[in-house]
Write a protein that holds these residues in place. Sequence first.
Motif, short mmCIF file in Angstrom:
data_model
loop_
_atom_site.label_atom_id
_atom_site.label_comp_id
_atom_site.label_asym_id
_atom_site.label_seq_id
_atom_site.Cartn_x
_atom_site.Cartn_y
_atom_site.Cartn_z
N LEU A 154 0.83 -1.21 0.00
CA LEU A 154 0.00 0.00 0.00
C LEU A 154 0.87 1.26 0.00
O LEU A 154 0.55 2.24 -0.68
CB LEU A 154 -0.95 -0.01 1.20
CG LEU A 154 -2.04 -1.08 1.17
CD1 LEU A 154 -2.80 -1.10 2.48
CD2 LEU A 154 -2.98 -0.86 -0.02
N ALA A 155 1.96 1.24 0.76
CA ALA A 155 2.86 2.39 0.79
C ALA A 155 3.51 2.62 -0.57
O ALA A 155 3.63 3.77 -1.03
CB ALA A 155 3.94 2.19 1.86
N TRP A 158 0.86 3.96 -2.99
CA TRP A 158 0.59 5.36 -2.68
C TRP A 158 1.71 6.26 -3.21
O TRP A 158 1.44 7.31 -3.80
CB TRP A 158 0.42 5.52 -1.16
CG TRP A 158 0.14 6.93 -0.74
CD1 TRP A 158 -1.06 7.57 -0.76
CD2 TRP A 158 1.10 7.88 -0.26
NE1 TRP A 158 -0.92 8.86 -0.32
CE2 TRP A 158 0.40 9.07 0.00
CE3 TRP A 158 2.47 7.84 -0.01
CZ2 TRP A 158 1.03 10.22 0.49
CZ3 TRP A 158 3.09 8.98 0.48
CH2 TRP A 158 2.37 10.14 0.72
N ALA A 161 1.57 6.59 -6.97
CA ALA A 161 0.45 7.44 -7.38
C ALA A 161 0.73 8.92 -7.12
O ALA A 161 0.21 9.77 -7.83
CB ALA A 161 -0.82 7.00 -6.64
N ARG A 162 1.56 9.24 -6.13
CA ARG A 162 1.79 10.63 -5.74
C ARG A 162 2.97 11.29 -6.46
O ARG A 162 3.04 12.51 -6.51
CB ARG A 162 2.05 10.71 -4.23
CG ARG A 162 0.92 10.20 -3.38
CD ARG A 162 -0.21 11.16 -3.28
NE ARG A 162 0.25 12.39 -2.68
CZ ARG A 162 -0.42 13.52 -2.72
NH1 ARG A 162 -1.57 13.58 -3.31
NH2 ARG A 162 0.06 14.61 -2.14
#
Length: 196
Positions: A154-155, A158, A161-162
């Motif tokens: 998940l990290a 994320w 995506a950022r």
Amino acid sequence: MQNVAQGWLVLLLTGNSAFWLGVVGFAGSIPFLFFTLFGGVIADRVNKRRLLLCTQTAMMLLAFLLAALAYLHRISVWGVAVIAFLNGMAMSMNQPSYQALVPQLVKREDLTNAIALNSAQFNLSRIVGPTLGGYAMALIGVAGNFFLNGVSFLAVIWAIARIKYPAETPPRRESMLTSLGAGCAMCATIRRCMCW
């Protein structure tokens, strides 16, 4: 972490069979031999960010699947081998796009440092990951280890995506086999130059 827990799970399922441990290890590694070259060609043709998001999500879902099946005691050694193979396929597509993205994210003068930092984090994860995997198995079991591994994705998802990515040039319109042949020819040229 997943490799340690996966090996331990295979030993538990098979009564310490070294043969099955090797089969599962082979199933997880063989995609690198056959699919990494195609992964590189695909990474040159598609949006690398989307490809990374897809492969990271696939690896996360496979980790959660292993966690659920191990927790419910609904997994066989064949299931572990199939999941290892699928994970290897996702990794063989992930690595080329990841490697190709690094030069796009840093300035040319910082590229050497970025490659060195990338190599250091890769090798550090090979040391820290199994250590954490062993502790996680001792504290929360094999299923918990797989679950923690899934959460760790998940990290990464994320972060991917950022990050602000530069615009990519449109892909070339040559056949996949032509691109693959050109890549192999370039590798042969580089190898000859390094031997001098």
